[in-house]
Structure formats: C-alpha cells, structure tokens
Design a protein around this motif. Structure first.
Motif, PDB file in Angstrom:
ATOM      1  N   THR A  56      -0.568  36.830  -6.068  1.00  0.00           N
ATOM      2  CA  THR A  56      -0.234  36.245  -4.775  1.00  0.00           C
ATOM      3  C   THR A  56      -0.954  34.906  -4.647  1.00  0.00           C
ATOM      4  N   GLU A  57      -0.449  34.072  -3.775  1.00  0.00           N
ATOM      5  CA  GLU A  57      -1.099  32.782  -3.531  1.00  0.00           C
ATOM      6  C   GLU A  57      -2.455  32.955  -2.848  1.00  0.00           C
ATOM      7  N   LYS A  58      -2.604  33.981  -2.037  1.00  0.00           N
ATOM      8  CA  LYS A  58      -3.777  34.123  -1.174  1.00  0.00           C
ATOM      9  C   LYS A  58      -5.066  34.418  -1.928  1.00  0.00           C
ATOM     10  N   ASP A  59      -5.024  35.353  -2.886  1.00  0.00           N
ATOM     11  CA  ASP A  59      -6.277  35.800  -3.496  1.00  0.00           C
ATOM     12  C   ASP A  59      -6.295  35.714  -5.020  1.00  0.00           C
ATOM     13  N   GLU A  60      -5.378  34.962  -5.597  1.00  0.00           N
ATOM     14  CA  GLU A  60      -5.335  34.862  -7.059  1.00  0.00           C
ATOM     15  C   GLU A  60      -6.618  34.305  -7.656  1.00  0.00           C
ATOM     16  N   PHE A  61      -7.346  33.492  -6.889  1.00  0.00           N
ATOM     17  CA  PHE A  61      -8.553  32.836  -7.413  1.00  0.00           C
ATOM     18  C   PHE A  61      -9.603  33.846  -7.862  1.00  0.00           C
ATOM     19  N   ILE A  62      -9.673  34.984  -7.214  1.00  0.00           N
ATOM     20  CA  ILE A  62     -10.669  35.985  -7.589  1.00  0.00           C
ATOM     21  C   ILE A  62     -10.393  36.500  -8.997  1.00  0.00           C
ATOM     22  N   TYR A  63      -9.174  36.918  -9.218  1.00  0.00           N
ATOM     23  CA  TYR A  63      -8.765  37.451 -10.521  1.00  0.00           C
ATOM     24  C   TYR A  63      -8.953  36.423 -11.626  1.00  0.00           C
ATOM     25  N   HIS A  64      -8.442  35.233 -11.418  1.00  0.00           N
ATOM     26  CA  HIS A  64      -8.442  34.235 -12.481  1.00  0.00           C
ATOM     27  C   HIS A  64      -9.840  33.689 -12.771  1.00  0.00           C
ATOM     28  N   GLU A  65     -10.660  33.534 -11.742  1.00  0.00           N
ATOM     29  CA  GLU A  65     -12.030  33.083 -11.980  1.00  0.00           C
ATOM     30  C   GLU A  65     -12.833  34.132 -12.750  1.00  0.00           C
ATOM     31  N   MET A  66     -12.688  35.389 -12.378  1.00  0.00           N
ATOM     32  CA  MET A  66     -13.492  36.431 -13.012  1.00  0.00           C
ATOM     33  C   MET A  66     -13.052  36.716 -14.444  1.00  0.00           C
ATOM     34  N   LEU A  67     -11.776  36.675 -14.707  1.00  0.00           N
ATOM     35  CA  LEU A  67     -11.299  36.950 -16.062  1.00  0.00           C
ATOM     36  C   LEU A  67     -11.621  35.795 -17.009  1.00  0.00           C
ATOM     37  N   THR A  68     -11.811  34.603 -16.460  1.00  0.00           N
ATOM     38  CA  THR A  68     -12.090  33.422 -17.285  1.00  0.00           C
ATOM     39  C   THR A  68     -13.581  33.117 -17.416  1.00  0.00           C
ATOM     40  N   HIS A  69     -14.278  32.983 -16.313  1.00  0.00           N
ATOM     41  CA  HIS A  69     -15.622  32.401 -16.358  1.00  0.00           C
ATOM     42  C   HIS A  69     -16.710  33.383 -16.773  1.00  0.00           C
ATOM     43  N   ILE A  70     -16.489  34.669 -16.585  1.00  0.00           N
ATOM     44  CA  ILE A  70     -17.467  35.647 -17.087  1.00  0.00           C
ATOM     45  C   ILE A  70     -17.650  35.485 -18.599  1.00  0.00           C
ATOM     46  N   PRO A  71     -16.585  35.521 -19.408  1.00  0.00           N
ATOM     47  CA  PRO A  71     -16.796  35.343 -20.851  1.00  0.00           C
ATOM     48  C   PRO A  71     -17.196  33.927 -21.245  1.00  0.00           C
ATOM     49  N   VAL A  72     -16.652  32.908 -20.581  1.00  0.00           N
ATOM     50  CA  VAL A  72     -16.979  31.523 -20.954  1.00  0.00           C
ATOM     51  C   VAL A  72     -18.469  31.254 -20.780  1.00  0.00           C
ATOM     52  N   PHE A  73     -19.029  31.638 -19.630  1.00  0.00           N
ATOM     53  CA  PHE A  73     -20.447  31.368 -19.395  1.00  0.00           C
ATOM     54  C   PHE A  73     -21.353  32.379 -20.101  1.00  0.00           C
ATOM     55  N   SER A  74     -20.840  33.557 -20.411  1.00  0.00           N
ATOM     56  CA  SER A  74     -21.624  34.510 -21.203  1.00  0.00           C
ATOM     57  C   SER A  74     -21.865  33.958 -22.599  1.00  0.00           C
TER      58      SER A  74
END
Length: 286
Positions: A56-74
C-alpha cells in the motif's frame, strides 16, 4: 471505474482483513498472477495479487526499509546486490539510496507488474529503474540463481507468499542456490509472512535455511497492512559476527551513509532480532 464495496483478503481460510474499495483502478490476469489495484481513503493505492494484499502507499516504507537496511548496515561493505522479485520497486528504491553500492541486479518474473507499479505506485520506485547501476532481468528467481555465475554481497528475496510461482522462492533448492551466489561473507534475507498466522511457513523456512547457512534467524517489524501481528524476515549468512554489531557501530555507519529514514534506525535494527517469547518457544519446539 468508481465503486463502493468491501474487498476481503483470502490468504487465510478462517478469517481475514477487509478494505473498502473507493475506486477500482486496475484489474488484469497476467501470465503469472491476477493483479488488482484499488484506492482506499486511508491506505491510498493498494495492490492485491491472487487475492492477497501485497503493498500500500501508506505504510510500504516500513517493509522496504527493514528488508533493505538491516542487511546493508549489518554487513557494512555491500557492493553487489541481487533483488529477487520486488517488482513494485520499493526495495530497489531503498537499495539505490546507498551510493557505495556498485552493482544492482533485479530479477522479476512478471514484467507487467513493473510497468503497472510505475503507473500506480510511482513513489515506490521513485525513478530507481533509471539508475545506471541496475541490471533488470525478467526471469524466475529459482531459474536465475540456478544458472548465474555472478557473486553477490547481498540477496534480498521480496517475493509473494509461498503459493503458485512464489513457492519456488521458499524451497531448500532456492536457498542453496542463493548460498552459492553469495560471496563468502554475503547475507540472504527474505520476507517470511506473519508468524502468528503462518507458523508452518516459518518452520519450513528455518529448516531449509539451516541446511545451508551457519547463522540463521528472523527479525521483525510491525506493518499495519499485513494482518495478524508482526511481519517476519528470514536471515541467513555464514558470518556469525553480523548480528553482534554494536549500537555505536551501526550509528556510525548510518551517519556515514548520510541517509534519513521513516522507520529504520540503529536501535530498531538491534531490537528487531529480539523475538517475542511465543515465537521463540514455537521455534524451539520445532
């Protein structure tokens, strides 16, 4: 196409969520899936694939930030990224924000989903498909990982649920392929549904991941769109040090990246790997 009716999700057989359709924007059955997009007064545009809410447009940022930045910064030194699925462009958008990443390969089975989402969810991708680092491949993720000779620091599997063509991306064979595609210290992550309602899928993922990675786990986030509790993300790597990152170290990496987020931060990063007791107990039993 104006209408006012209730749409019910059909992911679970006993119960589920529903949304008011303020306006039906798009509906089509492609060679791979049935896609519907409608407008909701609270969530904005919503995409449904095979009767299951995808984004959805409203809360997509949560999903996409967590699936991306957790491994990148780890990891801290990601250069080459493989995205499996993710045709809405949200994961690609977040990956492209990291200027130190040199090569991005994206494998999506259904080209139509990309074109559709560019039209109805432009802020998901934010023109990231034009990024010069991107190599877009239209193929099945299992097939691509089975034949490619390329190596990646990070593989992100942004798939649908394990039904129809999505089943391949939850198989032991797919996880083995991903391990073989990763560099020695690479990381694999994937969406893994809502544990409270999809326990069997989580158990199967953990069983299959453990066959191929030394360090396997899950981390989580609360995303309103995905009904039933916290959303789980699968984690697999052969480097056991990544989950030992300190708060200070993560904060330094985020500062150096010069990025701002709407959900993700260093404390969320660390706490996301701490699972509720009911999940720990169930995983221990299985």
């Amino acid at each position: 196409m104006n209408c006012k009716k209730i749409w019910h999700e059909k992911l679970y057989c006993h119960f589920g969520q529903h949304f008011l359709i303020d306006e039906l924007l798009y509906k089509k059955k492609t060679n791979y899936q049935e896609i519907m997009i409608f407008k909701n007064s609270f969530f904005g545009n919503i995409m449904v694939i095979d009767d299951v809410v995808q984004t959805t447009e409203k809360d997509e940022f949560i999903y996409h930030e967590m699936l991306t930045h957790i491994p990148v910064f780890s990891h801290g030194l990601i250069k080459n990224v493989l995205i499996i699925g993710g045709g809405d462009g949200g994961i690609l958008r977040e990956v492209c924000r990291h200027k130190t990443i040199e090569n991005i390969t994206m494998v999506e089975i259904d080209h139509e989903i990309i074109d559709i989402c560019k039209k109805f969810f432009p802020n998901h991708s934010k023109n990231s498909y034009k990024d010069s680092r991107l190599k877009l491949i239209i193929d099945d993720g299992l097939n691509f990982t089975n034949k490619t000779k390329e190596k990646f620091d990070l593989i992100i599997s942004d798939s649908t649920d394990p039904i129809k063509y999505g089943k391949n991306l939850f198989s032991s064979k797919f996880y083995l392929n991903c391990k073989n595609c990763l560099d020695k210290n690479g990381i694999f992550v994937a969406q893994n549904g809502v544990f409270f309602l999809q326990k069997k899928e989580t158990f199967l993922t953990l069983k299959n991941l453990k066959k191929h990675f030394h360090d396997t786990s899950f981390y989580h986030a609360t995303i309103p769109t995905y009904y039933g509790g916290i959303m789980m993300f699968a984690w697999g790597t052969n480097n056991i040090e990544y989950r030992k990152n300190t708060l200070k170290n993560l904060q330094s990496r985020i500062k150096n990246a010069k990025l701002a987020f709407n959900y993700y931060n260093a404390k969320i990063h660390i706490s996301s790997f701490y699972l509720p007791e009911y999940i720990i107990n169930e995983l221990d039993k299985n």
